[in-house]
Scaffold this active site. Structure first.
Site, short mmCIF file in Angstrom:
data_model
loop_
_atom_site.label_atom_id
_atom_site.label_comp_id
_atom_site.label_asym_id
_atom_site.label_seq_id
_atom_site.Cartn_x
_atom_site.Cartn_y
_atom_site.Cartn_z
CG HIS A 163 -3.45 -6.47 -0.86
ND1 HIS A 163 -2.37 -6.77 -0.54
CD2 HIS A 163 -4.72 -6.90 -1.29
CE1 HIS A 163 -3.14 -7.98 -0.87
NE2 HIS A 163 -4.41 -8.31 -1.41
CB VAL B 246 -1.23 -0.05 1.39
CG1 VAL B 246 -2.02 -1.09 1.21
CG2 VAL B 246 -0.71 -0.46 2.52
C1 BV8 Z 1 -10.99 -11.51 0.37
C2 BV8 Z 1 -3.85 -3.34 2.42
C3 BV8 Z 1 -12.50 -12.55 0.14
C4 BV8 Z 1 -3.81 -3.43 4.32
C5 BV8 Z 1 -3.29 -6.16 2.79
C6 BV8 Z 1 -8.10 -19.31 4.86
C7 BV8 Z 1 -7.57 -19.89 3.49
C8 BV8 Z 1 -7.62 -19.27 2.81
C9 BV8 Z 1 -7.91 -17.28 2.96
C10 BV8 Z 1 -8.89 -17.00 3.74
C11 BV8 Z 1 -8.69 -17.81 4.85
N1 BV8 Z 1 -9.05 -17.12 5.69
C12 BV8 Z 1 -9.38 -15.58 4.30
C13 BV8 Z 1 -8.97 -15.78 3.40
C14 BV8 Z 1 -8.73 -14.31 2.50
C15 BV8 Z 1 -7.49 -13.79 2.86
C16 BV8 Z 1 -6.43 -14.24 3.52
O1 BV8 Z 1 -6.24 -14.17 2.14
N2 BV8 Z 1 -6.08 -14.38 4.79
C17 BV8 Z 1 -5.00 -15.48 4.68
C18 BV8 Z 1 -4.60 -14.62 5.88
C19 BV8 Z 1 -5.01 -16.94 4.96
N3 BV8 Z 1 -7.95 -13.03 2.31
C20 BV8 Z 1 -8.46 -12.04 1.50
O2 BV8 Z 1 -9.53 -11.75 2.58
C21 BV8 Z 1 -9.02 -10.90 0.60
N4 BV8 Z 1 -10.14 -10.74 0.41
O3 BV8 Z 1 -10.18 -13.45 -0.24
O4 BV8 Z 1 -11.64 -11.71 -0.56
C22 BV8 Z 1 -14.18 -11.45 -1.25
C23 BV8 Z 1 -14.64 -13.02 -2.11
C24 BV8 Z 1 -15.96 -12.58 -2.72
C25 BV8 Z 1 -16.62 -11.61 -1.87
C26 BV8 Z 1 -15.93 -10.49 -0.56
C27 BV8 Z 1 -15.22 -11.29 0.03
C28 BV8 Z 1 -7.99 -9.52 1.16
C29 BV8 Z 1 -6.80 -9.85 1.53
C30 BV8 Z 1 -5.84 -8.68 1.70
C31 BV8 Z 1 -5.74 -7.61 3.11
N5 BV8 Z 1 -4.92 -6.58 3.22
N6 BV8 Z 1 -3.17 -5.31 3.27
C32 BV8 Z 1 -3.12 -3.14 4.84
O5 BV8 Z 1 -1.49 -2.63 4.60
O6 BV8 Z 1 -3.25 -2.87 6.07
S1 BV8 Z 1 -2.64 -7.56 3.25
C33 BV8 Z 1 -1.08 -7.08 3.38
O7 BV8 Z 1 -0.42 -8.63 3.77
C34 BV8 Z 1 -0.24 -7.08 2.55
O8 BV8 Z 1 -1.27 -6.18 1.29
C35 BV8 Z 1 0.17 -8.33 1.53
O9 BV8 Z 1 -0.33 -8.90 1.24
C36 BV8 Z 1 -0.02 -9.35 2.80
C37 BV8 Z 1 1.50 -9.16 3.60
O10 BV8 Z 1 1.88 -10.45 2.95
P1 BV8 Z 1 3.75 -10.16 2.02
O11 BV8 Z 1 3.47 -8.75 1.06
O12 BV8 Z 1 3.68 -11.83 1.51
O13 BV8 Z 1 4.23 -9.76 3.54
P2 BV8 Z 1 4.23 -10.54 5.35
O14 BV8 Z 1 4.59 -9.31 5.56
O15 BV8 Z 1 3.50 -11.19 4.23
O16 BV8 Z 1 5.92 -10.91 4.46
C38 BV8 Z 1 7.22 -10.72 3.41
C39 BV8 Z 1 7.75 -11.63 2.99
O17 BV8 Z 1 9.06 -10.34 2.58
C40 BV8 Z 1 8.36 -12.18 3.61
O18 BV8 Z 1 8.11 -13.85 2.93
C41 BV8 Z 1 9.54 -11.90 3.91
O19 BV8 Z 1 10.91 -13.25 4.55
C42 BV8 Z 1 9.98 -11.42 2.73
N7 BV8 Z 1 10.83 -10.51 3.17
C43 BV8 Z 1 11.60 -9.85 3.90
N8 BV8 Z 1 12.68 -8.59 4.08
C44 BV8 Z 1 13.30 -9.07 2.36
C45 BV8 Z 1 12.14 -10.54 2.06
N9 BV8 Z 1 12.18 -10.33 0.61
C46 BV8 Z 1 12.62 -9.71 0.29
N10 BV8 Z 1 13.95 -8.16 0.41
C47 BV8 Z 1 13.53 -8.12 2.03
N11 BV8 Z 1 14.77 -7.68 2.42
#
Ligand code: BV8
Ligand code: ZN
Length: 273
Positions: free
Chosen positions: A130, A114
Site C-alpha cells: 500500500h 506504509v
Molecule cells: C482496490 C494505505 C480496486 C493508506 C491502505 C467491498 C468488498 C471487497 C473489497 C472492496 C469493497 N469495496 C471496496 C473494496 C476494495 C477496497 C477494500 O478492500 N475495502 C475494504 C475496506 C472492504 N480495497 C481497495 O480499494 C484497494 N484497491 O481494490 O483497487 C481497483 C481494481 C482495479 C482497478 C482500479 C482499482 C486499495 C486498498 C489499500 C488502501 N490503503 N493503506 C494509508 O495508510 O493511509 S489500507 C490500510 O488499511 C492499511 O494499509 C491496511 O491494509 C488496512 C488496515 O488493515 P490492517 O493492516 O489489517 O490493520 P487493521 O487496523 O485493519 O487491523 C490491525 C490488526 O492488528 C487487527 O487484526 C488487530 O487485532 C491486530 N493487532 C493489534 N495489536 C496487535 C495486533 N497484531 C499483532 N500485535 C499487536 N500488538
C-alpha cells in the site's frame, strides 16, 4: 485451526514448522507496528481528523475535497512514525531473515504498512503493498518529490492543516502522499512479488492484519494451493483465522521473539549469549 494463547505450551508441530522453514513468507499489517505506538487502522482518530475514519481519509475523494486536511494527516502520521522505534517483533523477523540468508534460505516480508519500521529494524522488505508514507509525488504529473521530514510532534495532533506543496516539475499539480488509497490500484510489482513469495513459501506467517482490505487480504489464501502451513499472530480473531493452521493469540512484539526463541531459530535473550 489450533488457537494458541498459552505461550508456555507451544505445540511441537508449530515449533518444528518454524525451525525447519527455509523460505518463510511473512505478510504484515498495522498490528505489527502497534507495540511501537502507531495506532492501527481500526483505532479511532484524534485531533483534526477525529470525525473521520481512516478509511474515509485514505481516498482520492477526501484529498480532492480537502487537500490540506488529508496532506496534514499524512505528514503528522509520518512525524509519529519517525518518532517511534521498531519493536521486538520487527527485530525478531529481521534477525531470522539474516540467519536464514546466511544459511542459504530466504525470509520474505510483504507489508500493508506504509511505515518503515521493518527496514529500521534491519529487515529487507520485498514490497510495500500500500505504498510508503515518506514517498511523495505530484498528484498531476506523477513526478516524485523529496521533502524534509515533517516538523510536527507526532504525539500532539496539529491544530490546523497545511496545504500540500506545489509540484516543482509541472508547476500546476500539488504533491500527494505515495500511498495507495482506497479505490486505487496496488503497485503490481510488489503485489506479484508477494504472491510469488507465498506460492513458493514453506511457511506463511500472517502478522497483525485484520484481513479485511483486499486484494492484500487474499494473499495468504495462495498458501492453500500447495497446502503450505499458515500461521497467524494476532491478539484477536481475524477474517483469515479460519484458514490458519495455527492462530497464535497475542501481541507480535511479545509473540514473535517467543516463538522464534522456542523454535531455536533465535537465542533466548535470558540465556545471556
Ligand atoms: C482496490 C494505505 C480496486 C493508506 C491502505 C467491498 C468488498 C471487497 C473489497 C472492496 C469493497 N469495496 C471496496 C473494496 C476494495 C477496497 C477494500 O478492500 N475495502 C475494504 C475496506 C472492504 N480495497 C481497495 O480499494 C484497494 N484497491 O481494490 O483497487 C481497483 C481494481 C482495479 C482497478 C482500479 C482499482 C486499495 C486498498 C489499500 C488502501 N490503503 N493503506 C494509508 O495508510 O493511509 S489500507 C490500510 O488499511 C492499511 O494499509 C491496511 O491494509 C488496512 C488496515 O488493515 P490492517 O493492516 O489489517 O490493520 P487493521 O487496523 O485493519 O487491523 C490491525 C490488526 O492488528 C487487527 O487484526 C488487530 O487485532 C491486530 N493487532 C493489534 N495489536 C496487535 C495486533 N497484531 C499483532 N500485535 C499487536 N500488538
Ligand atoms: Zn507535477
Amino acid at each position: 485451526m489450533r488457537r494458541i494463547s498459552d505461550v508456555d505450551d507451544l505445540p511441537g508441530e508449530l515449533l518444528d514448522l518454524i525451525a525447519s522453514a527455509r523460505r518463510p513468507a511473512v505478510l504484515s499489517g498495522a498490528g505489527i507496528s502497534a507495540e511501537s505506538g502507531i495506532p492501527t487502522f481500526r483505532e479511532v482518530q484524534t485531533g483534526l481528523w477525529e470525525r473521520f475514519s481512516a478509511q474515509d481519509l485514505a481516498t482520492v475523494e477526501a484529498f480532492e475535497a480537502d487537500p490540506a486536511l488529508v496532506w496534514t494527516w499524512y505528514r503528522w502520521r509520518q512525524a509519529l512514525i519517525d518518532a517511534v522505534d521498531p519493536n521486538p517483533g520487527h527485530r525478531a523477523l529481521a534477525e531470522w531473515q539474516h540467519r536464514l540468508a546466511a544459511a542459504g534460505g530466504r525470509l520474505s516480508i510483504s507489508t500493508q504498512n506504509v511505515d518503515d519500521l521493518h527496514e529500521r529494524a534491519g529487515a529487507e522488505v520485498l514490497g510495500h503493498l500500500h505504498g510508503a508514507i515518506a514517498a511523495h509525488r505530484c498528484a498531476d504529473c506523477g513526478a516524485p518529490a523529496q521533502l524534509p521530514p515533517p516538523r510536527y510532534d507526532g504525539s500532539v495532533p496539529p491544530a490546523e492543516s497545511e496545504d500540500p506543496p506545489a509540484c516543482e516539475s509541472c508547476d500546476r499539480g500539488k504533491l500527494r502522499p505515495g500511498v495507495v488509497w482506497f479505490g486505487e490500484m496496488l503497485p503490481m510489482e510488489a503485489f506479484e512479488a508477494a504472491a510469488e513469495s507465498v506460492r513458493s513459501a514453506d511457511l506463511v506467517l500472517v502478522v497483525g492484519t485484520s484481513g479485511i482490505v483486499q486484494p492484500a487480504a487474499s494473499l495468504p489464501l495462495l498458501a492453500l494451493e500447495r497446502g503450505t502451513a499458515l500461521v497467524e499472530v494476532n491478539p484477536e480473531d481475524t477474517e483469515l483465522t479460519e484458514v490458519m493452521d495455527f492462530a497464535v493469540r497475542g501481541g507480535s512484539g511479545e509473540m514473535l521473539p517467543h516463538l522464534l526463541t522456542a523454535a531455536g531459530v533465535l537465542e533466548d535473550p535470558q540465556d545471556g549469549h
